[in-house]
Scaffold this motif. Structure first.
Motif, PDB file in Angstrom:
ATOM      1  N   SER A  25       0.853  -1.190   0.000  1.00  0.00           N
ATOM      2  CA  SER A  25       0.000   0.000   0.000  1.00  0.00           C
ATOM      3  C   SER A  25       0.891   1.244   0.000  1.00  0.00           C
ATOM      4  N   ILE A  26       0.278   2.405  -0.153  1.00  0.00           N
ATOM      5  CA  ILE A  26       1.019   3.669  -0.059  1.00  0.00           C
ATOM      6  C   ILE A  26       1.661   3.784   1.325  1.00  0.00           C
ATOM      7  N   ASN A  27       0.914   3.424   2.356  1.00  0.00           N
ATOM      8  CA  ASN A  27       1.478   3.486   3.713  1.00  0.00           C
ATOM      9  C   ASN A  27       2.663   2.532   3.879  1.00  0.00           C
ATOM     10  N   ASP A  28       2.611   1.371   3.216  1.00  0.00           N
ATOM     11  CA  ASP A  28       3.764   0.450   3.253  1.00  0.00           C
ATOM     12  C   ASP A  28       4.988   1.109   2.626  1.00  0.00           C
ATOM     13  N   LEU A  29       4.785   1.759   1.481  1.00  0.00           N
ATOM     14  CA  LEU A  29       5.896   2.445   0.810  1.00  0.00           C
ATOM     15  C   LEU A  29       6.485   3.531   1.711  1.00  0.00           C
ATOM     16  N   ILE A  30       5.623   4.304   2.333  1.00  0.00           N
ATOM     17  CA  ILE A  30       6.086   5.381   3.217  1.00  0.00           C
ATOM     18  C   ILE A  30       6.890   4.811   4.377  1.00  0.00           C
ATOM     19  N   SER A  31       6.396   3.743   4.998  1.00  0.00           N
ATOM     20  CA  SER A  31       7.093   3.175   6.157  1.00  0.00           C
ATOM     21  C   SER A  31       8.450   2.569   5.784  1.00  0.00           C
ATOM     22  N   ARG A  32       8.621   2.203   4.521  1.00  0.00           N
ATOM     23  CA  ARG A  32       9.890   1.620   4.062  1.00  0.00           C
ATOM     24  C   ARG A  32      10.782   2.634   3.347  1.00  0.00           C
ATOM     25  N   ASN A  33      10.371   3.875   3.344  1.00  0.00           N
ATOM     26  CA  ASN A  33      11.120   4.938   2.655  1.00  0.00           C
ATOM     27  C   ASN A  33      11.341   4.611   1.177  1.00  0.00           C
ATOM     28  N   MET A  34      10.311   4.081   0.546  1.00  0.00           N
ATOM     29  CA  MET A  34      10.376   3.748  -0.874  1.00  0.00           C
ATOM     30  C   MET A  34       9.735   4.882  -1.674  1.00  0.00           C
ATOM     31  N   PRO A  35      10.122   5.053  -2.933  1.00  0.00           N
ATOM     32  CA  PRO A  35       9.534   6.118  -3.748  1.00  0.00           C
ATOM     33  C   PRO A  35       8.028   5.911  -3.931  1.00  0.00           C
ATOM     34  N   LEU A  36       7.313   7.003  -3.944  1.00  0.00           N
ATOM     35  CA  LEU A  36       5.862   6.956  -4.119  1.00  0.00           C
ATOM     36  C   LEU A  36       5.496   7.179  -5.577  1.00  0.00           C
ATOM     37  N   PRO A  37       4.495   6.430  -6.070  1.00  0.00           N
ATOM     38  CA  PRO A  37       4.034   6.663  -7.444  1.00  0.00           C
ATOM     39  C   PRO A  37       3.288   7.981  -7.534  1.00  0.00           C
TER      40      PRO A  37
END
Length: 163
Positions: A25-37
């Protein structure tokens, strides 16, 4: 029109997920410091909805995935089989994956009885549909290679494997 590879059976086969692919999810990406689409300003997105695929390598997307189908029209399927349950096979052929598919088929035949594997091209009419019947003990790489490396555009092929 497109290629369609599937399993037909009298009862549903077990689904097979691709390993090493994670749905985030977007929240998963944020928590892993991954780039957001980027979705633009007008799209509302549930931040906890898992809809983004993540994996270490694109090659993982070529691995075998088998899932029970709910949307393929019966009018297409009835040309090939009268079995009630259809499962899509999504993969790219390699000998290692073909060996994995053989192990899967052997296991499933013990559980669900005979199954059919099909390599087709989704068009309305074919004059030449080939169907091979073999005992599960005879199933080997040559059958899988023949089935999935043939030209499904002009010559759909099925393989009925029985216990």
């Amino acid at each position: 029109m497109s290629k369609y590879q599937f399993i037909a059976s009298k009862i549903p086969v077990m689904e097979m997920e691709r390993q090493f692919i994670e749905l985030l999810s977007i929240n998963d990406l944020i928590s892993r410091n991954m780039p957001l689409p980027s979705f633009g300003n007008q799209m509302k997105v549930d931040l906890d909805h898992k809809f983004i695929y993540s994996c270490e390598s694109e090659e993982v997307f070529d691995e075998i995935q088998i899932y029970n189908e709910k949307i393929i029209p019966y009018s297409y399927i009835e040309k090939y089989t009268n079995k009630a349950f259809i499962s899509t096979i999504d993969w790219r052929y390699s000998e290692a994956r073909a060996e994995q598919l053989i192990r899967y088929i052997i296991t499933q035949v013990k559980i669900v009885g005979e199954i059919e594997l099909w390599n087709t091209w989704m068009v309305n009419e074919f004059d030449d549909i080939e169907k091979i019947t073999i005992h599960v003990d005879k199933l080997d790489l040559s059958y899988i290679k023949y089935l999935f490396e043939k030209n499904e555009y002009t010559h759909p092929i099925g393989l009925l494997v029985y216990p």
